[in-house]
Design a protein around this motif. Structure first.
Motif, PDB file in Angstrom:
ATOM      1  N   THR A   8       0.640  -1.306   0.024  1.00 29.32           N
ATOM      2  CA  THR A   8       0.107   0.298  -0.328  1.00 29.32           C
ATOM      3  C   THR A   8       0.861   1.018   0.368  1.00 29.32           C
ATOM      4  O   THR A   8       1.678   1.307   0.826  1.00 29.32           O
ATOM      5  N   GLY A  15      -7.781   8.162   3.026  1.00 30.58           N
ATOM      6  CA  GLY A  15      -7.784   6.617   2.662  1.00 30.58           C
ATOM      7  C   GLY A  15      -6.723   6.068   3.338  1.00 30.58           C
ATOM      8  O   GLY A  15      -6.835   4.950   3.524  1.00 30.58           O
ATOM      9  N   THR A  16      -5.391   6.228   4.317  1.00 36.01           N
ATOM     10  CA  THR A  16      -4.475   5.825   4.530  1.00 36.01           C
ATOM     11  C   THR A  16      -4.720   4.829   5.643  1.00 36.01           C
ATOM     12  O   THR A  16      -4.449   3.080   5.737  1.00 36.01           O
ATOM     13  N   THR A  18      -7.813   3.497   6.683  1.00 37.51           N
ATOM     14  CA  THR A  18      -8.657   2.420   5.419  1.00 37.51           C
ATOM     15  C   THR A  18      -7.973   1.545   4.781  1.00 37.51           C
ATOM     16  O   THR A  18      -8.265   0.405   4.359  1.00 37.51           O
ATOM     17  N   ALA A  19      -7.358   2.053   4.342  1.00 37.32           N
ATOM     18  CA  ALA A  19      -5.474   0.896   3.564  1.00 37.32           C
ATOM     19  C   ALA A  19      -5.222  -0.379   4.370  1.00 37.32           C
ATOM     20  O   ALA A  19      -4.682  -1.261   3.513  1.00 37.32           O
ATOM     21  N   PRO A 118      -6.770   3.209  -1.168  1.00 33.92           N
ATOM     22  CA  PRO A 118      -7.767   4.178  -1.502  1.00 33.92           C
ATOM     23  C   PRO A 118      -8.494   4.537  -2.511  1.00 33.92           C
ATOM     24  O   PRO A 118      -7.452   4.884  -4.090  1.00 33.92           O
ATOM     25  N   GLN A 119      -9.534   5.018  -2.406  1.00 36.04           N
ATOM     26  CA  GLN A 119     -10.417   5.529  -3.952  1.00 36.04           C
ATOM     27  C   GLN A 119      -9.213   6.265  -4.375  1.00 36.04           C
ATOM     28  O   GLN A 119      -9.357   7.824  -3.736  1.00 36.04           O
ATOM     29  N   GLN A 125      -8.415  14.595  -2.341  1.00 31.13           N
ATOM     30  CA  GLN A 125      -6.972  13.704  -3.190  1.00 31.13           C
ATOM     31  C   GLN A 125      -6.216  14.485  -4.441  1.00 31.13           C
ATOM     32  O   GLN A 125      -7.125  15.294  -5.096  1.00 31.13           O
ATOM     33  N   ALA A 149     -14.902   4.609   0.457  1.00 26.44           N
ATOM     34  CA  ALA A 149     -14.575   5.170   2.520  1.00 26.44           C
ATOM     35  C   ALA A 149     -14.860   4.319   3.420  1.00 26.44           C
ATOM     36  O   ALA A 149     -13.962   3.979   4.232  1.00 26.44           O
ATOM     37  N   GLY A 151     -14.214   1.241   3.317  1.00 27.38           N
ATOM     38  CA  GLY A 151     -12.995   0.392   3.807  1.00 27.38           C
ATOM     39  C   GLY A 151     -13.083  -1.095   3.243  1.00 27.38           C
ATOM     40  O   GLY A 151     -14.923  -1.212   2.308  1.00 27.38           O
TER      41      GLY A 151
END
Length: 281
Positions: A8, A15-16, A18-19, A118-119, A125, A149, A151
């Motif tokens: 990752t 989003g970090t 979540t990843a 993440p998206q 972003q 978002a 996850g």
């Protein structure tokens, strides 16, 4: 068959976590190693400048990128250390210009079984999010799991929608997703508005279903009419109808430039997906 090397990349704080959470779930479920990269990006685009100012601008931009990488590294480390001692992980950081992302990310993704990201679209972003994803797909030739978002609901998805259009990209995605497909309780091969003159006109998705079943996948075929304006809308509704927790699809059947300007199933799905999307090219 399992993924043993996961990757990752944190190019922003959005989003970090979540990843990392999703990567941890997969790594623990498949006894894999999670590699992480904190990325600082120099977004300066120098055209022309007064003599001597270009070097100053570049120096300032690289210093800002280094600070950004350090901040992302700190955020990543905190997220990783919160996962517990059972997770095997490594952390590295790097700084590069936006135009060099392909080479850097490609070199890292090339030796990974799966890249978890993440998206790439959203208010928080930048351009580097999409660049990282495309670099992993094209320069790294790696499959990518793109997370919304919300996850990853579970380490191993129970119900999977597999988008099928007889393309090379769709077949690559199906093969690369095999470790997840074999562990799912239900895999629905979804064919949207199949051609009446194609090679599979008499049995759309039948050959793929047969191949997957021989691998022990609990697969079935669903043929749908294109009752909504976009194919991505039909796929999204299919995911809702069966309660899918993963969508598998081929990425960028058209050129990335065409999809960026005119749109396409890949870009539309990345912008609006509410379930994790597994992509390969």
């Amino acid at each position: 068959m399992a993924y043993k090397s996961l990757l990752t990349i944190a190019s922003s704080e959005t989003g970090t976590r979540t990843a990392v959470d999703a990567g941890t779930k997969l790594a623990l479920a498949m006894d894999a190693h999670l590699e992480t990269l904190a990325l600082g990006v120099d977004r300066s685009q120098l055209g022309y400048a007064y003599i001597g100012t270009g070097a100053v601008i570049m120096q300032v931009a690289m210093e800002r990128a280094a600070e950004e990488a350090a901040q992302h590294e700190k955020y990543l480390r905190a997220a990783l250390e919160a996962q517990g001692q059972d997770l095997r992980w490594s952390l590295d950081s790097a700084v590069c210009q936006l135009g060099a992302l392909g080479e850097l990310v490609g070199a890292r993704a090339r030796y990974s079984d799966l890249v978890v990201l993440p998206q790439p679209y959203g208010d928080d972003q930048g351009a580097e999010g999409e660049a990282v994803l495309e670099s992993a797909l094209f320069d790294g030739a790696a499959p990518v799991l793109v997370l919304p978002a919300s996850g990853l609901p579970a380490a191993l998805p129970k119900r999977v929608v597999l988008a099928w259009n007889q393309s090379r990209e769709a077949m690559v995605a199906a093969r690369r997703a095999m470790p997840l497909l074999k562990r799912a309780e239900q895999v629905v091969i979804t064919v949207v508005d199949p051609s009446a003159n194609g090679p599979e006109r008499s049995d759309p998705g039948g050959n793929l279903c047969q191949m997957l079943v021989r691998h022990g996948v609990r697969a079935e075929v669903s043929v749908l009419a294109r009752t909504l304006p976009r194919v991505s809308d039909v796929l999204a509704r299919q995911c809702q109808d069966i309660g899918a927790d993963l969508l598998v699809m081929g990425a960028y059947g058209h050129s990335r430039f065409r999809e960026a300007i005119l749109g396409g199933a890949t870009r539309n799905m990345l912008e609006s997906a509410e379930v994790p999307v597994f992509m390969a090219h």
